[in-house]
Scaffold this motif. Structure first.
Motif, PDB file in Angstrom:
ATOM      1  N   LEU A  22       0.831  -1.205   0.000  1.00  0.00           N
ATOM      2  CA  LEU A  22       0.000   0.000   0.000  1.00  0.00           C
ATOM      3  C   LEU A  22       0.868   1.260   0.000  1.00  0.00           C
ATOM      4  O   LEU A  22       0.519   2.273  -0.608  1.00  0.00           O
ATOM      5  N   GLY A  23       2.012   1.193   0.672  1.00  0.00           N
ATOM      6  CA  GLY A  23       2.927   2.330   0.690  1.00  0.00           C
ATOM      7  C   GLY A  23       3.546   2.606  -0.667  1.00  0.00           C
ATOM      8  O   GLY A  23       3.674   3.766  -1.075  1.00  0.00           O
ATOM      9  N   PHE A  24       3.916   1.557  -1.384  1.00  0.00           N
ATOM     10  CA  PHE A  24       4.472   1.741  -2.729  1.00  0.00           C
ATOM     11  C   PHE A  24       3.435   2.369  -3.655  1.00  0.00           C
ATOM     12  O   PHE A  24       3.761   3.239  -4.480  1.00  0.00           O
ATOM     13  N   VAL A  45      -5.625  -8.308  -1.108  1.00  0.00           N
ATOM     14  CA  VAL A  45      -4.716  -7.164  -1.057  1.00  0.00           C
ATOM     15  C   VAL A  45      -4.740  -6.407  -2.373  1.00  0.00           C
ATOM     16  O   VAL A  45      -4.710  -5.174  -2.398  1.00  0.00           O
ATOM     17  N   LYS A  46      -4.818  -7.132  -3.484  1.00  0.00           N
ATOM     18  CA  LYS A  46      -4.914  -6.471  -4.790  1.00  0.00           C
ATOM     19  C   LYS A  46      -6.137  -5.571  -4.844  1.00  0.00           C
ATOM     20  O   LYS A  46      -6.073  -4.426  -5.342  1.00  0.00           O
ATOM     21  N   SER A  47      -7.249  -6.045  -4.327  1.00  0.00           N
ATOM     22  CA  SER A  47      -8.468  -5.231  -4.299  1.00  0.00           C
ATOM     23  C   SER A  47      -8.295  -4.010  -3.404  1.00  0.00           C
ATOM     24  O   SER A  47      -8.760  -2.907  -3.736  1.00  0.00           O
ATOM     25  N   LYS A  52      -7.357   1.814  -2.826  1.00  0.00           N
ATOM     26  CA  LYS A  52      -6.456   2.872  -2.373  1.00  0.00           C
ATOM     27  C   LYS A  52      -6.166   3.849  -3.506  1.00  0.00           C
ATOM     28  O   LYS A  52      -6.125   5.075  -3.293  1.00  0.00           O
ATOM     29  N   GLN A  53      -5.958   3.331  -4.702  1.00  0.00           N
ATOM     30  CA  GLN A  53      -5.697   4.207  -5.851  1.00  0.00           C
ATOM     31  C   GLN A  53      -6.892   5.117  -6.127  1.00  0.00           C
ATOM     32  O   GLN A  53      -6.719   6.295  -6.452  1.00  0.00           O
ATOM     33  N   PRO A  61      -3.211   4.168 -13.219  1.00  0.00           N
ATOM     34  CA  PRO A  61      -3.289   3.052 -12.278  1.00  0.00           C
ATOM     35  C   PRO A  61      -1.972   2.299 -12.146  1.00  0.00           C
ATOM     36  O   PRO A  61      -1.220   2.157 -13.109  1.00  0.00           O
ATOM     37  N   CYS A  62      -1.711   1.845 -10.955  1.00  0.00           N
ATOM     38  CA  CYS A  62      -0.570   0.969 -10.684  1.00  0.00           C
ATOM     39  C   CYS A  62      -0.980  -0.455 -11.046  1.00  0.00           C
ATOM     40  O   CYS A  62      -1.967  -0.976 -10.522  1.00  0.00           O
TER      41      CYS A  62
END
Length: 272
Positions: A22-24, A45-47, A52-53, A61-62
């Motif tokens: 999440l920090g990255f 976590v991907k979700s 977060k984005q 998007p990352c």
């Protein structure tokens, strides 16, 4: 923070590894490869990253890819690291956060060989397998320039997870303490190998932190809380995000002259 490019994170499904992911994203990574045992946990976590984005209003998007992986499996690690590098085109940051802990009742004299081997396989061998596979890729790729003007070029940055138990001894923790001391040794010798080739390798040494690894076992949690109350000057445990901030510092350009270090993020424990 000055983070851009591609990150690969082991132990990414929970705790500090999840906080690092999440920090990255928060600090501008363009892609993240998430490694952990459970595909379902990685998908969660991907979700969270995608949400977060949206919260941050990122317009670009990352990209996030998940790779169910046991880091103790040498062949699987080689396959996944190579696949991630092909998928994203390069690897700029690697975070070796996967790890397991265990208390040995009665101390070293009563530690079971199977327990000893399992902890070494994950904490030490797994760290080595990932570091080796990533370093081979990073050494061959073109450098990227830090977003901080005037900083030297960097081919890659690897952050290994040691612990305050890599700096001091802790009772009833024979295998875990041994592996975390060894991770610092691995970090220092590997950093010497590649310091003049644009590859920085550092270790982070978290203090007592609230994670599933440290709170799911009543015995470990009880021992930790007793230590926190007497040995941590801040008199509390860290949040995973506080450790992740140290990882992001060691990864990015603001630590461009830092390699081979073991950064302790411990609420004052080691310096007391």
């Amino acid at each position: 923070m000055d983070i851009s490019g591609i990150a690969l994170i082991t132990g990414a499904a929970s705790g500090i590894g999840r906080a690092c992911a999440l920090g990255f994203v928060r600090d501008g990574a363009s892609g993240i490869a998430l490694l952990d045992l459970s595909q379902a946990a990685l998908q969660k976590v991907k979700s969270e990253i995608q949400e977060k984005q949206r919260e941050l209003g990122h317009t670009k998007p990352c990209r996030v890819e998940i790779y169910p992986t046991n880091v103790a499996d040498e062949k699987r690690v080689d396959e996944v690291v190579d696949e991630a590098a092909r998928t994203f085109g390069r690897l700029d940051y690697v975070v070796n956060a996967a790890g397991i802990a265990m208390k040995h009742l009665g101390g070293a004299a009563f530690a079971e060989t199977a327990d000893w081997q399992r902890i070494l396989d994950v904490n030490l061998n797994g760290t080595f397998y990932v570091l080796r596979a990533a370093a081979r890729i990073m050494l061959k790729q073109e450098p990227i320039r830090s977003v901080i003007d005037g900083r030297p070029l960097q081919r890659g940055s690897i952050v290994n997870f040691s612990s305050i138990q890599g700096l001091v001894g802790i009772t009833l923790s024979t295998a875990y303490t041994t592996t975390k001391h060894a991770v610092i040794g691995l970090t220092r010798t590997a950093s010497e190998d590649y310091a003049n080739k644009g590859l920085r390798i550092n270790a982070i040494c978290p203090g007592y932190t609230e994670t599933p690894l440290t709170t799911k076992s009543p015995e470990i949690l009880k021992a930790m809380m007793e230590r926190v109350s007497t040995a941590v000057p801040m008199e509390r445990m860290a949040r995973p995000e506080e450790i992740a901030d140290g990882v992001l510092y060691l990864s990015g350009g603001r630590s461009s002259f830092v390699t081979g270090t073991a950064l302790s993020v411990d609420g004052g424990y080691v310096s007391r």
